[in-house]
Design an enzyme around this catalytic site. Structure first.
Site, PDB file in Angstrom:
ATOM      1  N   GLU A   1       2.209   1.877  -3.431  1.00  0.00           N
ATOM      2  CA  GLU A   1       1.172   2.453  -4.300  1.00  0.00           C
ATOM      3  C   GLU A   1       1.145   3.977  -4.167  1.00  0.00           C
ATOM      4  O   GLU A   1       1.070   4.701  -5.164  1.00  0.00           O
ATOM      5  CB  GLU A   1      -0.180   1.853  -3.931  1.00  0.00           C
ATOM      6  CG  GLU A   1      -1.367   2.502  -4.613  1.00  0.00           C
ATOM      7  CD  GLU A   1      -2.505   2.788  -3.643  1.00  0.00           C
ATOM      8  OE1 GLU A   1      -2.914   3.955  -3.544  1.00  0.00           O
ATOM      9  OE2 GLU A   1      -2.977   1.843  -2.994  1.00  0.00           O
ATOM     10  N   HIS A   2       1.245   4.480  -2.941  1.00  0.00           N
ATOM     11  CA  HIS A   2       1.308   5.933  -2.720  1.00  0.00           C
ATOM     12  C   HIS A   2       2.531   6.537  -3.406  1.00  0.00           C
ATOM     13  O   HIS A   2       2.459   7.616  -4.006  1.00  0.00           O
ATOM     14  CB  HIS A   2       1.387   6.230  -1.220  1.00  0.00           C
ATOM     15  CG  HIS A   2       0.083   6.174  -0.507  1.00  0.00           C
ATOM     16  ND1 HIS A   2      -0.338   7.146   0.376  1.00  0.00           N
ATOM     17  CD2 HIS A   2      -0.912   5.255  -0.530  1.00  0.00           C
ATOM     18  CE1 HIS A   2      -1.528   6.833   0.863  1.00  0.00           C
ATOM     19  NE2 HIS A   2      -1.893   5.673   0.334  1.00  0.00           N
TER      20      HIS A   2
ATOM     21  N   HIS B   1       0.828  -1.205   0.000  1.00  0.00           N
ATOM     22  CA  HIS B   1       0.000   0.000   0.000  1.00  0.00           C
ATOM     23  C   HIS B   1       0.866   1.260   0.000  1.00  0.00           C
ATOM     24  O   HIS B   1       0.572   2.223  -0.717  1.00  0.00           O
ATOM     25  CB  HIS B   1      -0.918  -0.021   1.223  1.00  0.00           C
ATOM     26  CG  HIS B   1      -1.648   1.263   1.449  1.00  0.00           C
ATOM     27  ND1 HIS B   1      -1.285   2.141   2.444  1.00  0.00           N
ATOM     28  CD2 HIS B   1      -2.694   1.830   0.797  1.00  0.00           C
ATOM     29  CE1 HIS B   1      -2.096   3.194   2.396  1.00  0.00           C
ATOM     30  NE2 HIS B   1      -2.951   3.030   1.419  1.00  0.00           N
TER      31      HIS B   1
ATOM     32  N   GLU C   1      -3.762   8.085   7.729  1.00  0.00           N
ATOM     33  CA  GLU C   1      -4.781   7.249   7.082  1.00  0.00           C
ATOM     34  C   GLU C   1      -5.190   6.103   8.007  1.00  0.00           C
ATOM     35  O   GLU C   1      -6.375   5.785   8.148  1.00  0.00           O
ATOM     36  CB  GLU C   1      -4.233   6.699   5.758  1.00  0.00           C
ATOM     37  CG  GLU C   1      -5.256   5.919   4.964  1.00  0.00           C
ATOM     38  CD  GLU C   1      -4.728   5.418   3.624  1.00  0.00           C
ATOM     39  OE1 GLU C   1      -5.519   4.800   2.881  1.00  0.00           O
ATOM     40  OE2 GLU C   1      -3.536   5.629   3.311  1.00  0.00           O
TER      41      GLU C   1
END
Length: 435
Positions: free
Chosen positions: A62-63, A59, A140
Site C-alpha cells: 500500500e505504501h 501494508h 511506524e
C-alpha cells in the site's frame, strides 16, 4: 456490456452499480447538493491473505503505490499534484481490505480520479524506494509500540484467533519480514490478490456520471479477469478462559476483555450491535457509568463488535491504573452477568437504538464516508447495505433478543483477556474470569 442495478440509501441517495466484463464493480453515488467528490478504489485483500512469511506485505505494498508510476515518476510528483488541488488523500490496509482514496472540491475531480487510477493500475514499485520505505515502516511499527492503547488489539487478536492464523497476526507484520521483502514478493502478491473480481471503484459526490464511468471503464477494463483470492477460514474452538499479557513498563494498563461472536449477516448481527451499545456505546452506557462515572477507574471505556465474513467478536477496552486492573475486570464481568440475568428496559433499549441510528446517519453525510461505506459493503457483503436496511434491522431488535444474545456469547469458557502493562500474575487474573 455492464450490468446496471440501483439501490437507495437516504430518500435521495441512489447507487448505480456497474459490473465490467472482467468482474470489477463500479459504484456511482451522485450527491448533487454537495461541493465535493471522492474516489475510492478498494480491493478485498489485506493481512488475512498473507502467509506467515508474507505478513506485513499487504501494508508495505500500500505504501509503495505512492512511490511512482510511469506517468508520475516519484512520490513527490504524486503528492504535489494532489496537494496543488487541496485534496484529502490517503490509503489504508486492514485484515481484509486495502483502499486508496482522494477527496477534492468538485472542479478538481478529474485530476484526483486520474491520480488514484494511475497509482492503483500503474505503480512501478522501484527497488530503491522499497529499500528506503523499509525504514519508514519500521519507524511506524516503533511508533505504535509506544502507544499501548493502539496495539492492545494486536495482543487480543493473537489470543482470540491464535498466532498461527492470519487473523491473529498484526497488519504491519514483524520487522524481520519488512527487512526481507524484495520486489518479487510485491509483484507476486499484487498479481494474486489485486484482481478485478475483488476490486470496487466507488465515486460519490458532485460529478458527471457519464464522464466518470467512461474514464473508469477505459482504465480498469484493461485488467484481465482473474478469480478473487481465497482466505483461510476461521472457526472458534475455546474450552476455557484465556489471558495474554504483554509485559511493558507503562503509566497505565491497557486491557481488552471479549468473547467470540457473530460474522457479517448473522441473524443476530443487529442485536449484537444493540447489546454493544447498551454496554459500551456513548457516555451514558452501562460500562461508562459504572467504570468512569461511579468508580473513577478509567478515563475511557467502550465496547464494540468486530466482524468478518466467517467470524467475529465482542470486546470491551479500557485504560486503567495498574492497581485497579482487577476491580475493573470484576466490574465489566458484573455487567455481563447483569445483562444476561435481567432484560433491558424499554427506555434503555430505545435509547440504544436511537444512538445507533443517529450516529450512523451522521457518519454518512459526506462524500468520502458514503464512498467508503459503499465500497466496504460490496466487498464484505456482496451488496450495498443501505442506511434504511440497517435501521430496519435495528428496529426489529427486542429486549428478549438482547438477553438471548447476551446469554449466548457471555460464557466463562469463552472469555479472553488481553493486557499491556507491568503485570505478571496471569493465574490470578484467570481466576477472575467467571460469568
Amino acid at each position: 456490456m455492464c450490468n446496471n442495478t440501483k439501490g437507495t440509501m437516504l430518500s435521495q441517495m441512489k447507487y448505480d452499480i456497474h459490473t465490467l466484463k472482467n468482474g470489477l464493480r463500479v459504484v456511482l453515488a451522485p450527491m448533487p447538493d454537495t461541493k465535493t467528490a471522492t474516489v475510492v478504489v478498494m480491493s478485498g485483500t489485506g493481512s488475512r491473505y498473507e502467509s506467515e512469511r508474507e505478513n506485513g506485505l499487504a501494508h508495505f505494498l500500500e505504501h509503495m503505490f505512492f512511490k511512482g508510476t510511469n506517468k508520475r515518476s516519484s512520490a513527490r510528483s504524486i503528492s504535489e499534484e494532489l496537494d496543488a488541488i487541496g485534496s484529502v488523500y490517503n490509503a489504508f490496509t486492514s485484515k481484509e481490505r486495502t483502499a486508496y482514496y482522494a477527496k477534492v472540491s468538485s472542479p478538481y475531480f478529474d485530476t484526483a480520479l486520474d491520480v488514484i487510477c494511475d497509482i492503483f493500475l500503474n505503480s512501478t514499485l522501484p527497488t530503491k524506494e522499497i529499500t528506503k520505505e523499509r525504514g519508514a515502516i519500521i519507524q511506524e511499527i516503533d511508533m505504535y509500540e509506544d502507544m499501548p492503547m493502539r496495539i492492545v488489539d494486536n495482543v487480543f487478536d493473537a489470543l482470540i484467533f491464535g498466532k498461527e492464523h492470519p487473523l491473529g497476526r498484526t497488519i504491519l507484520g514483524p520487522k524481520e519480514n519488512i527487512r526481507a521483502f524484495g520486489r518479487k514478493d510485491f509483484t507476486e502478491y499484487l498479481k494474486r490478490n489485486y484482481t478485478p473480481a475483488n476490486t470496487v471503484v466507488c465515486v460519490a459526490g458532485s460529478f458527471s456520471s457519464a464522464k466518470v464511468l467512461t474514464k473508469i471503464k477505459r482504465e480498469f477494463s484493461r485488467l484481465k479477469a482473474v478469480s478473487a483470492p481465497i482466505y483461510a477460514p476461521f472457526s472458534s474452538v475455546q474450552t476455557s478462559p484465556r489471558v495474554a499479557i504483554r509485559e511493558k513498563k507503562t503509566d497505565q494498563t491497557q486491557l481488552m476483555l471479549g468473547v467470540p461472536a457473530y460474522p457479517y449477516l448473522h441473524k443476530d448481527e443487529m442485536t449484537l450491535a444493540v447489546l454493544a451499545t447498551i454496554l459500551g456505546g456513548g457516555m451514558s452506557s452501562r460500562l461508562f457509568l459504572e467504570i468512569r462515572e461511579k468508580r473513577g477507574l478509567a478515563y475511557s471505556v467502550h465496547a464494540w463488535a468486530d466482524k468478518y465474513p466467517d467470524t467475529g467478536y465482542f470486546v470491551v477496552q479500557a485504560g486503567v491504573e495498574h492497581g485497579k486492573l482487577e476491580k475493573t475486570i470484576e466490574t465489566i464481568l458484573a455487567e455481563f452477568k447483569k445483562i444476561k440475568r435481567t432484560k433491558v428496559s424499554k427506555t434503555e433499549l430505545e435509547k440504544a437504538k436511537s444512538f445507533i441510528k443517529g450516529t450512523l446517519t451522521l457518519s454518512l453525510e459526506t462524500s468520502d464516508e458514503i464512498a467508503q461505506n459503499a465500497a466496504t459493503s460490496l466487498i464484505n457483503l456482496g451488496r450495498i447495505r443501505t442506511l434504511e436496511d440497517v435501521i430496519k434491522g435495528i428496529d426489529k431488535v427486542g429486549a428478549e433478543d438482547v438477553q438471548r444474545v447476551a446469554q449466548d456469547i457471555f460464557r466463562t469458557n469463552s472469555l479472553n483477556l488481553a493486557i499491556i502493562g507491568p503485570h505478571l500474575h496471569k493465574d490470578k487474573l484467570l481466576s477472575f474470569l467467571r460469568v
